[in-house]
Structure formats: structure tokens, C-alpha cells
Design a protein around this motif. Structure first.
Motif, PDB file in Angstrom:
ATOM      1  N   LYS A 183       0.846  -1.197   0.000  1.00  0.00           N
ATOM      2  CA  LYS A 183       0.000   0.000   0.000  1.00  0.00           C
ATOM      3  C   LYS A 183       0.879   1.243   0.000  1.00  0.00           C
ATOM      4  O   LYS A 183       1.909   1.266   0.676  1.00  0.00           O
ATOM      5  CB  LYS A 183      -0.883   0.057   1.257  1.00  0.00           C
TER       6      LYS A 183
ATOM      7  N   LEU B 113       0.380   6.670   2.302  1.00  0.00           N
ATOM      8  CA  LEU B 113      -0.768   7.512   2.639  1.00  0.00           C
ATOM      9  C   LEU B 113      -2.048   6.705   2.819  1.00  0.00           C
ATOM     10  O   LEU B 113      -3.020   7.214   3.376  1.00  0.00           O
ATOM     11  CB  LEU B 113      -0.976   8.588   1.568  1.00  0.00           C
ATOM     12  N   ASP B 114      -2.052   5.466   2.347  1.00  0.00           N
ATOM     13  CA  ASP B 114      -3.246   4.621   2.439  1.00  0.00           C
ATOM     14  C   ASP B 114      -3.194   3.605   3.580  1.00  0.00           C
ATOM     15  O   ASP B 114      -4.167   2.885   3.807  1.00  0.00           O
ATOM     16  CB  ASP B 114      -3.459   3.864   1.126  1.00  0.00           C
ATOM     17  N   VAL B 115      -2.064   3.548   4.283  1.00  0.00           N
ATOM     18  CA  VAL B 115      -1.922   2.567   5.367  1.00  0.00           C
ATOM     19  C   VAL B 115      -2.839   2.959   6.519  1.00  0.00           C
ATOM     20  O   VAL B 115      -2.761   4.082   7.038  1.00  0.00           O
ATOM     21  CB  VAL B 115      -0.461   2.487   5.841  1.00  0.00           C
ATOM     22  N   THR B 116      -3.708   2.040   6.920  1.00  0.00           N
ATOM     23  CA  THR B 116      -4.647   2.325   8.005  1.00  0.00           C
ATOM     24  C   THR B 116      -4.045   1.949   9.357  1.00  0.00           C
ATOM     25  O   THR B 116      -3.023   1.251   9.434  1.00  0.00           O
ATOM     26  CB  THR B 116      -5.945   1.531   7.827  1.00  0.00           C
TER      27      THR B 116
ATOM     28  N   ASP C 142      -4.006  -1.741   9.506  1.00  0.00           N
ATOM     29  CA  ASP C 142      -2.893  -2.301   8.732  1.00  0.00           C
ATOM     30  C   ASP C 142      -1.602  -2.266   9.543  1.00  0.00           C
ATOM     31  O   ASP C 142      -0.868  -3.262   9.628  1.00  0.00           O
ATOM     32  CB  ASP C 142      -2.654  -1.483   7.446  1.00  0.00           C
TER      33      ASP C 142
ATOM     34  N   GLU D 186      -0.934  -6.945  -6.076  1.00  0.00           N
ATOM     35  CA  GLU D 186      -1.284  -5.640  -5.508  1.00  0.00           C
ATOM     36  C   GLU D 186      -0.608  -4.508  -6.271  1.00  0.00           C
ATOM     37  O   GLU D 186      -1.207  -3.448  -6.492  1.00  0.00           O
ATOM     38  CB  GLU D 186      -0.909  -5.597  -4.022  1.00  0.00           C
TER      39      GLU D 186
ATOM     40  N   ILE E  29      -2.107  -1.125  -8.484  1.00  0.00           N
ATOM     41  CA  ILE E  29      -1.654   0.245  -8.260  1.00  0.00           C
ATOM     42  C   ILE E  29      -1.111   0.879  -9.537  1.00  0.00           C
ATOM     43  O   ILE E  29      -1.418   2.025  -9.855  1.00  0.00           O
ATOM     44  CB  ILE E  29      -0.582   0.268  -7.138  1.00  0.00           C
TER      45      ILE E  29
END
Length: 260
Positions: free
Chosen positions: A97, A100-103, A106, A200, A204
């Protein structure tokens, strides 16, 4: 206590872990094959392969993100195989990922599996070694991403940098007990983890499935993808008498991708 040495390998039901377990068995170790309960069928297959090599093996269900599970696996080695000399903290997961998209979820998950498990493995193994007066070996899974951070693998890179730091610290703290602590740093291994990374990355950057993997493999100096057996050879060295004066090291085994 048994005359043979005993090794515990986490994530040993498939992939690199299976390769390591089989190599250590061929080196004369009896092996604890530790993996998630859902991997029991595959892990029992590895147990059978080890027994076919003339060594003893057991399967232990363990979620390495739980300290109690890691401690129980170490206890099983001593109780069921009569000894415990080497731990290979191999189990791990990947995440692909943009940073900026890592939660939060995660981040928590990858640190629990890739970092906490190494701490728990170091703690459980060293406690057993010290209690029994064994100059044991602690060997953990790092990565080329422990030496250089890779785009789209931010959380994964962070977790593997942490393994590198833990290896250096534990080596210094455990040296007075004669315990060595090292890590292996694979590159692009032909396992399910890299199939996931390729898929993945494709989402992207839009490249066809297999293209990202091919481009990465093309960058390897030795000109081929890595096998679990390539990794297992380095672990075999760290587990052997040949590495008795080596500690606190992260050894790249990547076919010539990074030069450190």
C-alpha cells in the motif's frame, strides 16, 4: 535430553519456512513445525517430509502475534522433542500500500505479526536457553526491505527495519550467555508472498499480472528468482557451528540486488 539438536521454525507450513525446516532436518535437527491452526494440513505434510528424512518432528499450532503461543511452542520443543537449541522467527506477512493509504489496522497487524513475534521469540527462546544452560541460536526473518525502504511497502519496510534493530540489540544483550542472534534478508522469493505483492502492485500501477515480478527478477545480478532453498542455506549456516563467532548480523541473500 535427546542427542540430536532441536529447532523451532515458525511459519513452517509452506514457502520459506518449509524450506528452512527441511534443510535443518537434513542437517540433523529434530524440528518443531509451528504455524497457524488453519495451516495444520500443510504443516503436517511438512512433518511427514521431515520424518521421511529420518528426523523427528511435531506440529504446534501457534499465532506468533500472541506471546503465549510462542512460549507454548518453545515449551513443546523441550517437552516433546527433549531439547531446544535454535529458534527461527520466520513467520511474517506483507502489505502492499502507498504510505498515505496505510490504516491504523494495517499498521497494527503488520507490527504484531512481523515485529512483536520476533520480540516474543527472542524472549521465549533466550529464557529457555538460559534456564537450561544452552548456548542457543536465535535467527529471524529480515528482508532486503530491512536495509532499504521500498515504495508501496512502507509498513513492511518499517517492520523489517525493526527486526534488524532488535537483532543488533538482542545480540549484545545475550552475548554474555553465549547466545547468538542473527537475521537473514531474502530478496524476491518465488512464494505466495510475492504473488500477492505482484497482484497488488498491478492494481496500483496497472501493469499486467506477472510484469512487476518479472521486472524485479530482471534486476537480480544472478539472473533468477530466489528459492526457499537459497534462504534455507543461510539459515543452516546461522544454526551451525560454522557461525559460532557471528552475531548481530543481517545477511543479505538476494542474488545481488542490494550491496551493503
Amino acid at each position: 535430553m535427546s542427542e540430536s539438536k532441536v529447532a523451532l521454525v515458525t511459519g513452517a507450513g509452506q514457502g520459506i519456512g518449509r524450506g528452512i525446516a527441511l534443510k535443518l532436518a537434513s542437517d540433523g535437527f529434530d524440528v518443531v513445525v509451528a504455524d497457524l491452526a488453519v495451516q495444520e494440513e500443510k504443516a503436517e505434510g511438512v512433518v511427514n517430509e521431515i520424518e521421511a528424512l529420518g528426523r523427528r518432528a511435531i506440529f504446534v499450532a501457534a499465532d506468533v502475534s500472541r506471546k503465549a503461543d510462542v512460549e507454548a511452542a518453545v515449551a513443546a520443543a523441550v517437552d516433546q522433542l527433549g531439547g531446544f537449541d535454535v529458534i527461527v522467527n520466520n513467520a511474517g506477512i506483507a502489505q502492499v500500500k502507498p504510505i498515505l493509504d496505510v490504516t491504523e489496522e494495517d499498521l497494527n497487524r503488520i507490527l504484531q505479526v512481523n515485529v512483536n513475534s520476533v520480540v516474543f521469540g527472542i524472549q521465549a527462546a533466550s529464557a529457555s536457553f538460559i534456564e537450561r544452560g544452552v548456548k542457543g541460536r536465535i535467527i529471524s526473518a529480515a528482508s532486503i526491505a530491512s536495509i532499504q525502504g521500498f515504495p508501496i511497502l512502507g509498513a513492511y519496510s518499517a517492520s523489517k527495519f525493526a527486526v534488524r534493530g532488535l537483532t543488533q540489540v538482542a545480540a549484545q544483550e545475550l552475548a554474555p550467555h553465549g547466545i547468538t542472534v542473527n537475521a537473514y534478508a531474502p530478496g524476491i522469493v518465488g512464494t505466495g508472498m510475492w504473488e500477492l505483492i505482484d497482484a497488488e502492485l498491478s492494481k496500483i500501477n496497472g501493469k499486467p499480472l506477472g510484469q512487476n515480478l518479472k521486472e524485479n527478477v530482471d534486476s537480480i545480478s544472478l539472473g533468477r528468482i530466489e528459492t526457499p532453498e537459497d534462504v534455507a542455506g543461510v539459515v543452516s549456516f546461522f544454526a551451525s557451528e560454522n557461525s559460532g563467532y557471528v552475531t548481530g548480523q543481517v545477511l543479505l541473500v538476494d542474488g545481488g540486488m542490494l550491496y551493503n
